[in-house]
Write a protein that holds these residues in place. Structure first.
Motif, PDB file in Angstrom:
ATOM      1  N   ASP A 139       0.820  -1.212   0.000  1.00 48.03           N
ATOM      2  CA  ASP A 139       0.000   0.000   0.000  1.00 48.03           C
ATOM      3  C   ASP A 139       0.854   1.262   0.000  1.00 48.03           C
ATOM      4  O   ASP A 139       0.490   2.275  -0.607  1.00 48.03           O
ATOM      5  CB  ASP A 139      -0.924   0.020   1.214  1.00 48.03           C
ATOM      6  CG  ASP A 139      -2.041  -1.006   1.112  1.00 48.03           C
ATOM      7  OD1 ASP A 139      -2.055  -1.773   0.140  1.00 48.03           O
ATOM      8  OD2 ASP A 139      -2.888  -1.048   2.023  1.00 48.03           O
ATOM      9  N   PHE A 140       1.979   1.192   0.709  1.00 47.10           N
ATOM     10  CA  PHE A 140       2.889   2.339   0.810  1.00 47.10           C
ATOM     11  C   PHE A 140       4.316   1.815   0.734  1.00 47.10           C
ATOM     12  O   PHE A 140       4.583   0.652   1.032  1.00 47.10           O
ATOM     13  CB  PHE A 140       2.678   3.105   2.125  1.00 47.10           C
ATOM     14  CG  PHE A 140       1.259   3.546   2.334  1.00 47.10           C
ATOM     15  CD1 PHE A 140       0.754   4.653   1.672  1.00 47.10           C
ATOM     16  CD2 PHE A 140       0.414   2.843   3.186  1.00 47.10           C
ATOM     17  CE1 PHE A 140      -0.558   5.054   1.847  1.00 47.10           C
ATOM     18  CE2 PHE A 140      -0.896   3.231   3.377  1.00 47.10           C
ATOM     19  CZ  PHE A 140      -1.389   4.342   2.704  1.00 47.10           C
ATOM     20  N   TYR A 141       5.245   2.699   0.358  1.00 48.37           N
ATOM     21  CA  TYR A 141       6.623   2.288   0.129  1.00 48.37           C
ATOM     22  C   TYR A 141       7.600   3.110   0.981  1.00 48.37           C
ATOM     23  O   TYR A 141       7.336   4.265   1.318  1.00 48.37           O
ATOM     24  CB  TYR A 141       6.985   2.441  -1.356  1.00 48.37           C
ATOM     25  CG  TYR A 141       6.131   1.586  -2.255  1.00 48.37           C
ATOM     26  CD1 TYR A 141       6.370   0.232  -2.396  1.00 48.37           C
ATOM     27  CD2 TYR A 141       5.058   2.150  -2.957  1.00 48.37           C
ATOM     28  CE1 TYR A 141       5.580  -0.551  -3.216  1.00 48.37           C
ATOM     29  CE2 TYR A 141       4.258   1.372  -3.771  1.00 48.37           C
ATOM     30  CZ  TYR A 141       4.520   0.020  -3.891  1.00 48.37           C
ATOM     31  OH  TYR A 141       3.726  -0.753  -4.695  1.00 48.37           O
ATOM     32  N   VAL A 142       8.725   2.498   1.280  1.00 47.64           N
ATOM     33  CA  VAL A 142       9.806   3.171   2.000  1.00 47.64           C
ATOM     34  C   VAL A 142      10.575   4.041   1.018  1.00 47.64           C
ATOM     35  O   VAL A 142      10.933   3.592  -0.075  1.00 47.64           O
ATOM     36  CB  VAL A 142      10.754   2.136   2.644  1.00 47.64           C
ATOM     37  CG1 VAL A 142      11.965   2.824   3.265  1.00 47.64           C
ATOM     38  CG2 VAL A 142      10.011   1.305   3.693  1.00 47.64           C
TER      39      VAL A 142
ATOM     40  N   VAL B 214       0.288   1.000   9.880  1.00 47.84           N
ATOM     41  CA  VAL B 214      -0.723   0.579   8.912  1.00 47.84           C
ATOM     42  C   VAL B 214      -0.418  -0.833   8.404  1.00 47.84           C
ATOM     43  O   VAL B 214      -1.325  -1.659   8.231  1.00 47.84           O
ATOM     44  CB  VAL B 214      -0.805   1.580   7.741  1.00 47.84           C
ATOM     45  CG1 VAL B 214      -1.812   1.122   6.708  1.00 47.84           C
ATOM     46  CG2 VAL B 214      -1.177   2.967   8.255  1.00 47.84           C
ATOM     47  N   GLY B 215       0.857  -1.114   8.194  1.00 50.15           N
ATOM     48  CA  GLY B 215       1.245  -2.454   7.757  1.00 50.15           C
ATOM     49  C   GLY B 215       0.928  -3.512   8.798  1.00 50.15           C
ATOM     50  O   GLY B 215       0.519  -4.636   8.462  1.00 50.15           O
ATOM     51  N   SER B 216       1.104  -3.177  10.077  1.00 49.55           N
ATOM     52  CA  SER B 216       0.787  -4.124  11.154  1.00 49.55           C
ATOM     53  C   SER B 216      -0.712  -4.407  11.212  1.00 49.55           C
ATOM     54  O   SER B 216      -1.138  -5.540  11.458  1.00 49.55           O
ATOM     55  CB  SER B 216       1.270  -3.567  12.495  1.00 49.55           C
ATOM     56  OG  SER B 216       2.678  -3.451  12.514  1.00 49.55           O
ATOM     57  N   ILE B 217      -1.519  -3.373  10.982  1.00 50.07           N
ATOM     58  CA  ILE B 217      -2.969  -3.565  10.944  1.00 50.07           C
ATOM     59  C   ILE B 217      -3.345  -4.460   9.760  1.00 50.07           C
ATOM     60  O   ILE B 217      -4.167  -5.383   9.893  1.00 50.07           O
ATOM     61  CB  ILE B 217      -3.691  -2.206  10.859  1.00 50.07           C
ATOM     62  CG1 ILE B 217      -3.449  -1.403  12.139  1.00 50.07           C
ATOM     63  CG2 ILE B 217      -5.194  -2.394  10.635  1.00 50.07           C
ATOM     64  CD1 ILE B 217      -3.910   0.038  12.067  1.00 50.07           C
TER      65      ILE B 217
ATOM     66  N   ASN C  32       3.516 -10.979  10.084  1.00 52.83           N
ATOM     67  CA  ASN C  32       4.340  -9.817   9.768  1.00 52.83           C
ATOM     68  C   ASN C  32       4.189  -9.511   8.285  1.00 52.83           C
ATOM     69  O   ASN C  32       3.610 -10.299   7.541  1.00 52.83           O
ATOM     70  CB  ASN C  32       5.814 -10.087  10.106  1.00 52.83           C
ATOM     71  CG  ASN C  32       6.577  -8.847  10.498  1.00 52.83           C
ATOM     72  OD1 ASN C  32       6.330  -7.757   9.989  1.00 52.83           O
ATOM     73  ND2 ASN C  32       7.519  -9.000  11.422  1.00 52.83           N
ATOM     74  N   CYS C  33       4.711  -8.379   7.880  1.00 50.31           N
ATOM     75  CA  CYS C  33       4.767  -8.018   6.461  1.00 50.31           C
ATOM     76  C   CYS C  33       6.166  -7.538   6.124  1.00 50.31           C
ATOM     77  O   CYS C  33       6.910  -7.057   7.000  1.00 50.31           O
ATOM     78  CB  CYS C  33       3.755  -6.923   6.129  1.00 50.31           C
ATOM     79  SG  CYS C  33       2.065  -7.503   5.953  1.00 50.31           S
ATOM     80  N   LEU C  34       6.520  -7.662   4.862  1.00 49.74           N
ATOM     81  CA  LEU C  34       7.784  -7.158   4.351  1.00 49.74           C
ATOM     82  C   LEU C  34       7.520  -5.879   3.575  1.00 49.74           C
ATOM     83  O   LEU C  34       6.559  -5.794   2.799  1.00 49.74           O
ATOM     84  CB  LEU C  34       8.453  -8.198   3.448  1.00 49.74           C
ATOM     85  CG  LEU C  34       8.680  -9.581   4.072  1.00 49.74           C
ATOM     86  CD1 LEU C  34       9.354 -10.507   3.067  1.00 49.74           C
ATOM     87  CD2 LEU C  34       9.500  -9.476   5.361  1.00 49.74           C
ATOM     88  N   LEU C  35       8.376  -4.891   3.803  1.00 45.71           N
ATOM     89  CA  LEU C  35       8.215  -3.583   3.173  1.00 45.71           C
ATOM     90  C   LEU C  35       9.076  -3.475   1.924  1.00 45.71           C
ATOM     91  O   LEU C  35      10.191  -4.016   1.856  1.00 45.71           O
ATOM     92  CB  LEU C  35       8.605  -2.485   4.162  1.00 45.71           C
ATOM     93  CG  LEU C  35       7.774  -2.406   5.449  1.00 45.71           C
ATOM     94  CD1 LEU C  35       8.344  -1.347   6.378  1.00 45.71           C
ATOM     95  CD2 LEU C  35       6.314  -2.112   5.133  1.00 45.71           C
ATOM     96  N   LEU C  36       8.564  -2.748   0.947  1.00 48.64           N
ATOM     97  CA  LEU C  36       9.282  -2.463  -0.290  1.00 48.64           C
ATOM     98  C   LEU C  36       9.663  -0.991  -0.322  1.00 48.64           C
ATOM     99  O   LEU C  36       8.967  -0.152   0.248  1.00 48.64           O
ATOM    100  CB  LEU C  36       8.403  -2.767  -1.503  1.00 48.64           C
ATOM    101  CG  LEU C  36       7.858  -4.184  -1.654  1.00 48.64           C
ATOM    102  CD1 LEU C  36       6.799  -4.220  -2.744  1.00 48.64           C
ATOM    103  CD2 LEU C  36       8.978  -5.158  -1.968  1.00 48.64           C
ATOM    104  N   ASN C  37      10.761  -0.686  -1.008  1.00 48.83           N
ATOM    105  CA  ASN C  37      11.059   0.723  -1.250  1.00 48.83           C
ATOM    106  C   ASN C  37      10.428   1.154  -2.571  1.00 48.83           C
ATOM    107  O   ASN C  37       9.760   0.357  -3.240  1.00 48.83           O
ATOM    108  CB  ASN C  37      12.568   1.008  -1.188  1.00 48.83           C
ATOM    109  CG  ASN C  37      13.352   0.337  -2.304  1.00 48.83           C
ATOM    110  OD1 ASN C  37      12.795  -0.096  -3.319  1.00 48.83           O
ATOM    111  ND2 ASN C  37      14.661   0.237  -2.128  1.00 48.83           N
TER     112      ASN C  37
ATOM    113  N   LEU D  34       8.259  -5.281   9.136  1.00 44.48           N
ATOM    114  CA  LEU D  34       7.636  -4.178   9.872  1.00 44.48           C
ATOM    115  C   LEU D  34       8.387  -3.863  11.158  1.00 44.48           C
ATOM    116  O   LEU D  34       8.388  -2.719  11.608  1.00 44.48           O
ATOM    117  CB  LEU D  34       6.185  -4.523  10.210  1.00 44.48           C
ATOM    118  CG  LEU D  34       5.228  -4.617   9.018  1.00 44.48           C
ATOM    119  CD1 LEU D  34       3.917  -5.237   9.457  1.00 44.48           C
ATOM    120  CD2 LEU D  34       4.993  -3.238   8.400  1.00 44.48           C
ATOM    121  N   ASN D  35       9.009  -4.872  11.761  1.00 45.78           N
ATOM    122  CA  ASN D  35       9.646  -4.669  13.062  1.00 45.78           C
ATOM    123  C   ASN D  35      11.094  -5.139  13.104  1.00 45.78           C
ATOM    124  O   ASN D  35      11.600  -5.499  14.167  1.00 45.78           O
ATOM    125  CB  ASN D  35       8.847  -5.386  14.160  1.00 45.78           C
ATOM    126  CG  ASN D  35       8.839  -6.892  13.980  1.00 45.78           C
ATOM    127  OD1 ASN D  35       9.123  -7.390  12.888  1.00 45.78           O
ATOM    128  ND2 ASN D  35       8.527  -7.626  15.035  1.00 45.78           N
TER     129      ASN D  35
END
Length: 281
Positions: free
Chosen positions: A137-140, A158-161, A170-175, A184-185
């Motif tokens: 949904d959102f990026y780093v 928001v990612g944790s929700i 958990n979720c993995l974030l993308l740039n 997320l953590n």
């Protein structure tokens, strides 16, 4: 009890107000620290990261913010909460003092030290199901600010929700270049055959304490090859192992991503070495 600027206060004391810049603008930094039986794990690394981060955010570092003084303040909070002989989680928050809008009226800071009890004195391996998914949904935005442990954590919240709503642990974030950055953590490590990879700070990941420790450990081992390099989403399903690192959990193996399931042999091996490093620290 919490330690607010050297004063031990009850947790229900109203010592902050609506002008707090951490609340208004996220103008704050924090360290999550493990303390076991009165010993602070990797304290020098936490301290140096905090000092470097304060400089980057142009906070005025008080003259008394020495390693020894801040250690005393942490231990005062640990003692006040009867955790000297137990494993404890400490959150050390530094925020710019009240005043101003986006432009602060002062660069002077205050601090809060909070504690809570942990289950185990050492890092342990969690063998329960730990499934992750990409959070898209959102990026780093990869820059120096993204490597800091600031209070600006909207994407993590928001990612944790999203993870909770969809049954993921958990979720993995993308740039913004669609590279996998971190969880997320915590930081992400990938294992494929004898190669272990973790994203570079240039990709935007947090400059994690345990990440740094594991990089040092891996550099001294002959049975693994290690590199800091970008990880693509495609690589995740080709990996033998994925695991997450942070200062409280240590190493958290990922058991499943989409249809791929993973082992934890390397994570287990490295966890023992991480515990040894923590004891020697």
């Amino acid at each position: 009890m919490v330690n607010f600027n050297g004063n031990l206060l009850s947790k229900n004391t109203f010592y902050l107000n609506h002008e707090n810049r951490g609340l208004r603008y996220g103008d704050a930094l924090f360290e999550s620290i493990r303390v076991v039986n009165g010993k602070i794990f990797f304290w020098e690394d936490h301290y140096l990261r905090l000092m470097a981060s304060m400089r980057i955010l142009r906070m005025e570092i008080p003259m008394n913010f020495t390693m020894e003084f801040l250690e005393e303040q942490i231990m005062a909070a640990v003692k006040a909460n009867a955790l000297l002989e137990k494993p404890a989680r400490v959150r050390f928050t530094v925020f710019r003092n009240n005043g101003g809008l986006y432009l602060p009226q002062t660069n002077d800071v205050s601090y809060i030290i909070e504690t809570s009890v942990l289950d185990s004195p050492f890092y342990t391996l969690n063998n329960e199901t730990y499934e992750v998914e990409l959070f898209k949904d959102f990026y780093v935005n990869p820059d120096m600010l993204s490597t800091l442990k600031t209070n600006n954590k909207a994407i993590n919240v928001v990612g944790s929700i999203y993870a909770a709503e969809n049954g993921y642990q958990n979720c993995l974030l993308l740039n913004n270049e669609k590279k996998v950055v971190e969880a997320l953590n915590g930081n992400l490590f990938l294992v494929k055959d004898q190669l272990i990879k973790t994203p570079s700070l240039k990709d935007g990941c947090l400059n994690g304490i345990v990440r740094k420790k594991l990089i040092g450990i891996l550099g001294a081992l002959d049975n693994y090859n290690f590199e800091e390099a970008f990880i693509s989403p495609f690589e995740l399903q080709k990996a033998d192992e994925l695991f997450i690192t942070n200062a409280i959990r240590g190493i958290q193996p990922i058991t499943k991503y989409r249809k791929k399931e993973y082992g934890n042999k390397v994570a287990s091996d490295l966890l023992g070495k991480l515990n040894a490093a923590a004891r020697l620290n």
